[in-house]
Design a protein around this motif. Sequence first.
Motif, PDB file in Angstrom:
ATOM      1  N   ILE A 185      -4.236 -35.362  22.921  1.00 46.82           N
ATOM      2  CA  ILE A 185      -3.393 -35.855  24.003  1.00 46.82           C
ATOM      3  C   ILE A 185      -3.569 -35.004  25.256  1.00 46.82           C
ATOM      4  CG2 ILE A 185      -1.033 -36.308  24.739  1.00 46.82           C
ATOM      5  CD1 ILE A 185      -2.135 -38.288  22.709  1.00 46.82           C
ATOM      6  N   ILE A 186      -3.713 -33.689  25.088  1.00 43.03           N
ATOM      7  CA  ILE A 186      -3.959 -32.832  26.254  1.00 43.03           C
ATOM      8  C   ILE A 186      -5.295 -33.200  26.891  1.00 43.03           C
ATOM      9  CG2 ILE A 186      -4.497 -30.456  26.954  1.00 43.03           C
ATOM     10  CD1 ILE A 186      -2.359 -29.534  24.932  1.00 43.03           C
ATOM     11  N   GLY A 187      -6.304 -33.488  26.059  1.00 41.12           N
ATOM     12  CA  GLY A 187      -7.595 -33.923  26.591  1.00 41.12           C
ATOM     13  C   GLY A 187      -7.482 -35.231  27.352  1.00 41.12           C
ATOM     14  N   LEU A 188      -6.717 -36.165  26.785  1.00 43.07           N
ATOM     15  CA  LEU A 188      -6.508 -37.461  27.444  1.00 43.07           C
ATOM     16  C   LEU A 188      -5.852 -37.266  28.814  1.00 43.07           C
ATOM     17  CD1 LEU A 188      -5.029 -40.646  25.730  1.00 43.07           C
ATOM     18  CD2 LEU A 188      -4.281 -39.943  27.985  1.00 43.07           C
ATOM     19  N   CYS A 204      -8.813 -47.695  25.354  1.00 47.71           N
ATOM     20  CA  CYS A 204      -8.919 -48.289  24.014  1.00 47.71           C
ATOM     21  C   CYS A 204      -9.832 -47.480  23.098  1.00 47.71           C
ATOM     22  CB  CYS A 204      -9.427 -49.727  24.107  1.00 47.71           C
ATOM     23  SG  CYS A 204      -8.273 -50.851  24.913  1.00 47.71           S
ATOM     24  N   ALA A 205     -10.555 -46.503  23.642  1.00 45.49           N
ATOM     25  CA  ALA A 205     -11.326 -45.587  22.804  1.00 45.49           C
ATOM     26  C   ALA A 205     -10.464 -44.425  22.318  1.00 45.49           C
ATOM     27  CB  ALA A 205     -12.541 -45.054  23.574  1.00 45.49           C
ATOM     28  N   TRP A 206      -9.323 -44.232  22.955  1.00 43.04           N
ATOM     29  CA  TRP A 206      -8.393 -43.152  22.580  1.00 43.04           C
ATOM     30  C   TRP A 206      -7.271 -43.656  21.675  1.00 43.04           C
ATOM     31  CZ3 TRP A 206      -8.642 -38.013  24.359  1.00 43.04           C
ATOM     32  CH2 TRP A 206      -9.615 -37.761  25.341  1.00 43.04           C
ATOM     33  N   LEU A 207      -6.809 -44.877  21.936  1.00 41.73           N
ATOM     34  CA  LEU A 207      -5.673 -45.439  21.227  1.00 41.73           C
ATOM     35  C   LEU A 207      -6.047 -46.795  20.649  1.00 41.73           C
ATOM     36  CD1 LEU A 207      -2.989 -44.791  24.018  1.00 41.73           C
ATOM     37  CD2 LEU A 207      -3.412 -43.364  22.008  1.00 41.73           C
ATOM     38  N   PRO A 208      -5.375 -47.241  19.595  1.00 36.21           N
ATOM     39  CA  PRO A 208      -5.603 -48.612  19.113  1.00 36.21           C
ATOM     40  C   PRO A 208      -5.412 -49.605  20.250  1.00 36.21           C
ATOM     41  CG  PRO A 208      -4.214 -47.387  17.571  1.00 36.21           C
ATOM     42  CD  PRO A 208      -4.364 -46.523  18.789  1.00 36.21           C
ATOM     43  N   TRP A 209      -6.229 -50.650  20.268  1.00 35.27           N
ATOM     44  CA  TRP A 209      -6.211 -51.564  21.413  1.00 35.27           C
ATOM     45  C   TRP A 209      -4.839 -52.219  21.618  1.00 35.27           C
ATOM     46  CZ3 TRP A 209      -4.943 -56.689  21.066  1.00 35.27           C
ATOM     47  CH2 TRP A 209      -4.995 -57.291  19.797  1.00 35.27           C
ATOM     48  N   GLN A 210      -4.101 -52.429  20.509  1.00 41.91           N
ATOM     49  CA  GLN A 210      -2.765 -53.026  20.648  1.00 41.91           C
ATOM     50  C   GLN A 210      -1.838 -52.110  21.446  1.00 41.91           C
ATOM     51  OE1 GLN A 210      -4.393 -52.470  17.787  1.00 41.91           O
ATOM     52  NE2 GLN A 210      -4.185 -54.172  16.345  1.00 41.91           N
ATOM     53  N   LEU A 211      -1.869 -50.809  21.091  1.00 37.69           N
ATOM     54  CA  LEU A 211      -1.022 -49.842  21.792  1.00 37.69           C
ATOM     55  C   LEU A 211      -1.504 -49.632  23.222  1.00 37.69           C
ATOM     56  CD1 LEU A 211       1.260 -47.801  21.792  1.00 37.69           C
ATOM     57  CD2 LEU A 211      -0.288 -46.140  20.734  1.00 37.69           C
ATOM     58  N   ALA A 212      -2.823 -49.550  23.395  1.00 39.43           N
ATOM     59  CA  ALA A 212      -3.376 -49.391  24.743  1.00 39.43           C
ATOM     60  C   ALA A 212      -3.004 -50.572  25.631  1.00 39.43           C
ATOM     61  CB  ALA A 212      -4.896 -49.235  24.664  1.00 39.43           C
ATOM     62  N   THR A 244     -15.402 -39.347  25.845  1.00 39.84           N
ATOM     63  CA  THR A 244     -14.607 -38.317  25.160  1.00 39.84           C
ATOM     64  C   THR A 244     -13.719 -38.939  24.098  1.00 39.84           C
ATOM     65  OG1 THR A 244     -14.579 -37.033  27.216  1.00 39.84           O
ATOM     66  CG2 THR A 244     -13.028 -36.377  25.488  1.00 39.84           C
ATOM     67  N   GLY A 245     -13.131 -40.089  24.420  1.00 40.94           N
ATOM     68  CA  GLY A 245     -12.326 -40.792  23.423  1.00 40.94           C
ATOM     69  C   GLY A 245     -13.156 -41.187  22.215  1.00 40.94           C
ATOM     70  N   LEU A 246     -14.383 -41.638  22.458  1.00 40.58           N
ATOM     71  CA  LEU A 246     -15.264 -41.998  21.341  1.00 40.58           C
ATOM     72  C   LEU A 246     -15.599 -40.783  20.492  1.00 40.58           C
ATOM     73  CD1 LEU A 246     -17.804 -44.466  23.033  1.00 40.58           C
ATOM     74  CD2 LEU A 246     -15.832 -45.040  21.608  1.00 40.58           C
ATOM     75  N   LEU A 247     -15.817 -39.635  21.121  1.00 43.08           N
ATOM     76  CA  LEU A 247     -16.144 -38.417  20.373  1.00 43.08           C
ATOM     77  C   LEU A 247     -15.003 -38.008  19.436  1.00 43.08           C
ATOM     78  CD1 LEU A 247     -17.934 -36.235  23.098  1.00 43.08           C
ATOM     79  CD2 LEU A 247     -18.973 -37.345  21.109  1.00 43.08           C
ATOM     80  N   PHE A 248     -13.778 -38.209  19.857  1.00 43.16           N
ATOM     81  CA  PHE A 248     -12.635 -37.858  19.016  1.00 43.16           C
ATOM     82  C   PHE A 248     -12.578 -38.717  17.747  1.00 43.16           C
ATOM     83  CE2 PHE A 248     -10.658 -35.497  22.543  1.00 43.16           C
ATOM     84  CZ  PHE A 248     -10.113 -34.433  21.842  1.00 43.16           C
ATOM     85  N   THR A 249     -13.183 -39.900  17.776  1.00 46.25           N
ATOM     86  CA  THR A 249     -13.154 -40.752  16.582  1.00 46.25           C
ATOM     87  C   THR A 249     -13.984 -40.181  15.444  1.00 46.25           C
ATOM     88  OG1 THR A 249     -15.046 -42.136  17.286  1.00 46.25           O
ATOM     89  CG2 THR A 249     -12.851 -42.802  18.027  1.00 46.25           C
ATOM     90  N   PHE A 250     -14.899 -39.259  15.754  1.00 49.26           N
ATOM     91  CA  PHE A 250     -15.737 -38.665  14.709  1.00 49.26           C
ATOM     92  C   PHE A 250     -15.018 -37.558  13.943  1.00 49.26           C
ATOM     93  CE2 PHE A 250     -19.010 -40.399  17.584  1.00 49.26           C
ATOM     94  CZ  PHE A 250     -19.760 -41.115  16.665  1.00 49.26           C
ATOM     95  N   LEU A 251     -13.885 -37.098  14.451  1.00 46.75           N
ATOM     96  CA  LEU A 251     -13.145 -36.045  13.756  1.00 46.75           C
ATOM     97  C   LEU A 251     -12.470 -36.623  12.511  1.00 46.75           C
ATOM     98  CD1 LEU A 251     -11.573 -34.188  16.787  1.00 46.75           C
ATOM     99  CD2 LEU A 251     -13.605 -33.574  15.490  1.00 46.75           C
ATOM    100  N   PRO A 252     -12.368 -35.841  11.439  1.00 47.62           N
ATOM    101  CA  PRO A 252     -11.882 -36.379  10.161  1.00 47.62           C
ATOM    102  C   PRO A 252     -10.468 -36.926  10.190  1.00 47.62           C
ATOM    103  CG  PRO A 252     -12.074 -33.974  10.094  1.00 47.62           C
ATOM    104  CD  PRO A 252     -12.756 -34.423  11.342  1.00 47.62           C
ATOM    105  N   GLU A 253      -9.598 -36.411  11.055  1.00 45.65           N
ATOM    106  CA  GLU A 253      -8.207 -36.857  11.077  1.00 45.65           C
ATOM    107  C   GLU A 253      -7.967 -37.995  12.068  1.00 45.65           C
ATOM    108  OE1 GLU A 253      -5.550 -33.587  11.619  1.00 45.65           O
ATOM    109  OE2 GLU A 253      -6.638 -32.303  10.222  1.00 45.65           O
ATOM    110  N   SER A 254      -9.027 -38.531  12.656  1.00 45.05           N
ATOM    111  CA  SER A 254      -8.859 -39.577  13.659  1.00 45.05           C
ATOM    112  C   SER A 254      -8.323 -40.858  13.034  1.00 45.05           C
ATOM    113  CB  SER A 254     -10.199 -39.866  14.342  1.00 45.05           C
ATOM    114  OG  SER A 254     -10.096 -40.967  15.215  1.00 45.05           O
ATOM    115  N   ARG A 255      -7.396 -41.505  13.728  1.00 43.62           N
ATOM    116  CA  ARG A 255      -6.834 -42.780  13.263  1.00 43.62           C
ATOM    117  C   ARG A 255      -7.722 -43.955  13.644  1.00 43.62           C
ATOM    118  NH1 ARG A 255      -1.254 -42.602  12.177  1.00 43.62           N
ATOM    119  NH2 ARG A 255      -1.011 -44.742  12.939  1.00 43.62           N
TER     120      ARG A 255
END
Length: 222
Positions: free
Chosen positions: A78-81, A165-173, A109-120
């Motif tokens: 979130i700080i990165g966002l 939408c790369a940071w948050l689910p598209w519904q929430l975004a 950057t949002g796409l890169l966060f998806t590669f982390l193991p805890e990413s939703r």
Amino acid sequence: MAMYLLKITLLIGFASIFLVILTQQLVNQAKQFLLEHHGPPLTQLQIRSVTITFIGTGTVLIATTALAGFPWLGAVKIIGLLAWGIPMVLLDMRNYWLPLRYTNGFWLTGLLFTFLPESRLTITTALIGSGSMFIFLYAFHYGAKRLRGDEGFGMGDVHLIAALCAWLPWQLASLLSGCAFLLFIAGALLTNKSPQPYAPWLFALLAGLTGCFPHSTILGVL
């Protein structure tokens, strides 16, 4: 207990110093971009409002994470966002600019966060969500431009919302972007000023929700 509180206090203090340094670097990037492209200089009010909002929100996130023992990934994400929002908000406020170097960097950057193991989000979900959102908003932008004859909703805004939408689910975004769009319209009506910058409304909403509901934000609910 006293030692624990001391460690937490020192952690929050060092983190706040880091946020101040990071903010200064990002503000300088916005200043440099305006200088290179012959834009008007930033005002002190614009710089202070963005700086105080980011540092305050970031400090709340760090303090909540440290005190509650939450995983740090949520706070860092979130700080990165919000950090990406600093140059975009300043440039949009000052000259209605949302350069591709920032919107694309925000997206990557949002796409890169998806590669982390805890990413939703998975990389596939993020790509499909952001790609579909871009197509939908581009069609909206094109239709609005044809009807109005001007860009009430610019291409920079299209790239920004699609990147979210790369940071948050598209519904929430979509929900957050829609709420920010309502604020955008309200601002235009109240100030009787057109065009209006969209990025400040979006990131103000994100920062406000983060500051008011840090637990939910860190846990990925918001």
